[in-house]
Scaffold this active site. Structure first.
Site, PDB file in Angstrom:
ATOM      1  N   CYS A  92       0.779  -1.227   0.000  1.00  0.00           N
ATOM      2  CA  CYS A  92       0.000   0.000   0.000  1.00  0.00           C
ATOM      3  C   CYS A  92       0.824   1.298   0.000  1.00  0.00           C
ATOM      4  O   CYS A  92       0.503   2.200  -0.788  1.00  0.00           O
ATOM      5  CB  CYS A  92      -1.034  -0.003   1.109  1.00  0.00           C
TER       6      CYS A  92
ATOM      7  N   ARG B 245       7.783 -10.739   4.889  1.00  0.00           N
ATOM      8  CA  ARG B 245       7.442 -10.510   6.293  1.00  0.00           C
ATOM      9  C   ARG B 245       8.245 -11.491   7.131  1.00  0.00           C
ATOM     10  O   ARG B 245       8.227 -12.690   6.859  1.00  0.00           O
ATOM     11  CB  ARG B 245       5.943 -10.743   6.538  1.00  0.00           C
TER      12      ARG B 245
ATOM     13  N   GLN C 139       1.213 -10.948  -3.271  1.00  0.00           N
ATOM     14  CA  GLN C 139      -0.202 -10.668  -3.036  1.00  0.00           C
ATOM     15  C   GLN C 139      -0.827 -10.205  -4.338  1.00  0.00           C
ATOM     16  O   GLN C 139      -0.234  -9.413  -5.055  1.00  0.00           O
ATOM     17  CB  GLN C 139      -0.357  -9.549  -2.012  1.00  0.00           C
TER      18      GLN C 139
ATOM     19  N   ASP D 282      -2.786  -7.944  -5.000  1.00  0.00           N
ATOM     20  CA  ASP D 282      -3.322  -6.772  -4.329  1.00  0.00           C
ATOM     21  C   ASP D 282      -4.063  -5.860  -5.295  1.00  0.00           C
ATOM     22  O   ASP D 282      -3.867  -5.931  -6.506  1.00  0.00           O
ATOM     23  CB  ASP D 282      -2.134  -5.995  -3.747  1.00  0.00           C
TER      24      ASP D 282
ATOM     25  N   HIS E 176      -5.643  -1.601  -4.960  1.00  0.00           N
ATOM     26  CA  HIS E 176      -6.123  -0.473  -4.169  1.00  0.00           C
ATOM     27  C   HIS E 176      -7.159   0.231  -4.996  1.00  0.00           C
ATOM     28  O   HIS E 176      -6.923   0.539  -6.158  1.00  0.00           O
ATOM     29  CB  HIS E 176      -4.963   0.460  -3.813  1.00  0.00           C
TER      30      HIS E 176
ATOM     31  N   LYS F  78     -13.454  -4.529   7.755  1.00  0.00           N
ATOM     32  CA  LYS F  78     -13.091  -5.378   6.622  1.00  0.00           C
ATOM     33  C   LYS F  78     -14.060  -6.535   6.445  1.00  0.00           C
ATOM     34  O   LYS F  78     -14.788  -6.900   7.368  1.00  0.00           O
ATOM     35  CB  LYS F  78     -11.682  -5.930   6.820  1.00  0.00           C
TER      36      LYS F  78
ATOM     37  N   HIS G  88      -8.208  -1.739   0.291  1.00  0.00           N
ATOM     38  CA  HIS G  88      -7.225  -2.733  -0.105  1.00  0.00           C
ATOM     39  C   HIS G  88      -8.011  -4.012  -0.283  1.00  0.00           C
ATOM     40  O   HIS G  88      -8.874  -4.302   0.535  1.00  0.00           O
ATOM     41  CB  HIS G  88      -6.224  -3.064   1.000  1.00  0.00           C
TER      42      HIS G  88
END
Length: 637
Positions: free
Chosen positions: A329, A358, A376, A378, A380, A459, A505
């Site tokens: 992000c 991570r 990911q 991902d 946005h 979420k 996200h």
RNA sequence: GCCGGCGUAACUCAGUUGGUAGAGUAGCUGAUUCGUAAUCAGCAAGUCAGCGGUUCGACUCCGCUCGUCGGCUCCA
């Protein structure tokens, strides 16, 4: 006179307060024998409880959902007694029911699975004795006195209110417990210890290390067998085993928790992304890419440095500190800020297959399911306030489209504001309301997890269900009220004023690595034709026919069909066997006859063979089967 | 990270109470040339995860480290 109303609205009357068992016996002895507990006016009780006023009553029998929980709770007591009988100084702490059984945390010297048979034997002895569960109610003082040798129980009792404390007794064994319990231990038929592990008292590392003994129990030995069968099936499908055997990926000491993908694994990977891109383009997404390593300043601005630092890898370059991104992000924020947007540009749906790292705890790593480096899928989405509902709905529809392509079911969970959170009540209400309205409009049931949202916004989590009925959280849609603020994002509204965009996200595969692993287990390695790394294998019957086999292979490759020629000097039987154990969906055997007539002999995984198939009659249906991403079988089944 | 189990050839695994290692599969070589789930023979392959200790001697016993598995915890 006590009147008991049963679920069918019939009323049983008793002169004196009957116990639940009395009521059950008044129906029939056989029925009474099968009853587990009872529900009086919506609360569960033991059957031994006396009912001293008119009530509506529902018996809990093994068919009811609540029954299994009661059974397992009772089984936990049986296990606790068995352990105490066998290990003198063992101190019991807590023993709850969990999804697949129960466990009991016990302060005792470490035991191993080798000790299970002895404990199980002791448990079965207790079961055979059909010990009755008796509820005992005592004062707090009395309870503390009874458990004076057990600091854990004393701690638990101290925390209870001032009301009376209930205990349960089976024979000489007494445990602190709210209940309810089975009438007697004899109802536990399928009992098994599953595993052992360490656990901390109160999940606190600084406190005592306890032994956590896991077990499971059923009303019926058959159900236990079925459960053990499923466990075994899951073990057989373990993606770490299957993936290694099929040569899809590997792990190495040099990079713990970071998978290496082999050519066949990459085939699957690329097909997954190809499909993903196709769906996202169609859903109005653009694709972006941001760097893996970004300056510390950015992470300070995003708040990760403060909140997520222990999970981040860092590096110093030219005296500047950088962090390897654990999330995409912040990079996405920089991208947005590069442009200037008007309300006409929104919603802006920017996807990114981002590689994130991570630093997970070493003990948490597990195959592709829990890694330290992963991608990911991902995206946005930047939008105006009044686009929230439609955008969320759009994501949910995309999720459904994509999961159903793999034959995966799913369910939804909405998580609301946690205690520690940023933003105003009004913002949260608006955000949560938007998610809720989208879910309602979407029309599926969903579970609400109060207080389980991220600190920066509510979420929706999407949990998929695989072929063995196991669930996995993959997709998530998170509203973010923090980052647009921190990065001072804006767009020009129709009113010519600056406005703050709303941002979400979302991921659908979640971690591509993990989704890959889930698919391996979901399909047990037998990928559908469109996903199979090798879709067709060509087997010349003898060395002389290898040339023709290669020509056939080239023709298939021209059509973008993934194929290999197995020209080893092995017997046909052997090559077929190898192809079958590699789960290659289509096998073409090339003999003299095929060379002469220019046809194909097609064998499928179920062992069926079709001879004399013309080249075009093979490629056309195979190509359309692949293009349509058909889940089951091949055109030749 | 914590607790416990495990770590022997590329893979799956044997290895008795301490006397420096085997099998199957895969690989290589040769023979076989085969019509729908394993052709035969031979060869090669291991610092027994690593480091240290005990011992005349350690794959075997002890300690530490690394990896891995099951949990705790955390989450995609």
């Amino acid at each position: 006179m006590i009147n008991i109303t049963l679920p069918d609205n019939s009323i049983k009357s008793f002169d004196e307060s009957p116990s639940g068992m009395d009521v059950a016996l008044s129906i029939s002895e056989g029925f009474a024998r099968s009853c587990v507990a009872m529900d009086i006016n919506g609360t569960l009780f033991d059957l031994k409880k006396k009912i001293d006023s008119d009530a509506s009553l529902r018996f809990i029998t093994p068919k009811d959902d609540e029954a299994l929980e009661i059974l397992r709770h009772s089984a936990a007591h049986v296990m606790a007694e068995a352990v105490q009988n066998l290990y003198g100084g063992a101190l019991l702490t807590i023993g709850p029911v969990v999804e697949e059984g129960f466990y009991y945390d016990i302060d005792m010297p470490p035991v191993s699975e080798e000790d299970f048979p002895a404990i199980e034997a002791e448990m079965n002895k207790i079961v055979k004795e059909k010990k009755s569960f008796e509820r005992i109610v005592v004062s707090k003082e009395k309870a503390l006195e009874m458990f004076r040798n057990n600091p854990y129980k004393k701690e638990l009792i101290q925390e209870l209110g001032d009301e009376e404390i209930s205990l349960y007794r089976q024979g000489g064994f007494v445990d602190l417990c709210r209940g309810p319990h089975l009438p007697h231990t004899g109802m536990i038929k399928g009992l098994k210890l599953m595993k052992i592990s360490g656990a901390y008292w109160r999940a606190d590392q600084s406190r005592e290390q306890l032994q956590r003994l896991y077990g499971t129990a059923f009303f019926d030995k058959k159900e236990l067998k079925q459960y053990l069968y499923l466990m075994e099936e899951a073990k057989k499908r373990d993606h770490r085993k299957v993936g290694t055997r099929l040569g899809l990926f590997s792990f190495h000491q040099e990079a713990p928790g970071m998978p290496f993908f082999h050519p066949r694994g990459m085939d699957i990977w690329n097909v997954l992304l190809e499909y993903w891109r196709e769906e996202h383009r169609a859903a109005g997404y653009v694709e972006t890419k941001t760097p893996v390593m970004l300056n510390r300043r950015l992470w300070e601005q995003s708040g990760h440095w403060e909140n997520y630092r222990e999970n981040m890898y860092t590096s110093v370059v030219d005296d500047e500190e950088y962090a390897i991104k654990p999330m995409n992000c912040p990079g996405g924020m920089l991208l947005y800020r590069t442009g200037s947007y008007s309300y006409r540009d929104l919603p802006l749906r920017a996807g990114e297959i981002g590689l994130v790292h991570r630093h997970e705890l070493s003990g948490a790593l597990s195959g592709l399911f829990r890694v330290r480096a992963f991608h990911q899928d991902d995206a946005h989405i930047f939008m105006t306030q009044d686009q929230i509902e439609d955008e969320i709905l759009g994501v949910l529809k995309l999720v459904e489209r994509i999961y159903s392509r793999f034959g995966l079911g799913f369910h939804l969970e909405l998580s609301t504001r946690p205690e520690k959170s940023i933003g105003t009540d009004a913002q949260w209400d608006q955000a949560t309301g938007g998610l809720r309205r989208a879910l309602d409009k979407y029309g599926r049931d969903y579970i609400i997890n109060e207080g389980d949202g991220a600190f920066y916004g509510p979420k929706i989590d999407i949990h998929i269900k695989d072929a063995l009925g196991r669930t996995w959280q993959c997709g998530t849609v998170q509203l973010d009220m923090a980052l647009p603020e921190r990065f001072d994002l804006s767009y020009k509204g129709a009113d010519n004023e600056k406005h703050r965009p709303i941002m979400i996200h979302r991921v659908i595969y979640g971690s591509i690595e993990r989704f890959f692993g889930i698919l391996v287990e979901h399909f047990a390695g037998r990928f559908p034709l469109w996903l199979a790394p090798v879709q067709v294998v060509i087997l010349p019957i003898n060395d002389e026919l290898a040339g023709h086999a290669r020509k056939v292979g080239e023709k298939l490759m021209e059509k973008k069909i993934r194929c290999e020629v197995d020209s080893r000097s092995e017997s046909l039987k052997k090559k077929i066997r190898d192809a079958q154990t590699d789960y290659i969906p289509l096998i073409l055997t090339i003999g003299e006859k095929e060379r002469e007539t220019g046809t194909l002999s097609v064998r499928t995984l179920d062992g069926k063979v079709r001879m004399g198939v013309a080249m075009d009659d093979f490629t056309a249906p195979v190509m359309s089967h692949i293009k349509n991403r058909v889940l089951e079988g091949t055109p030749f089944d």
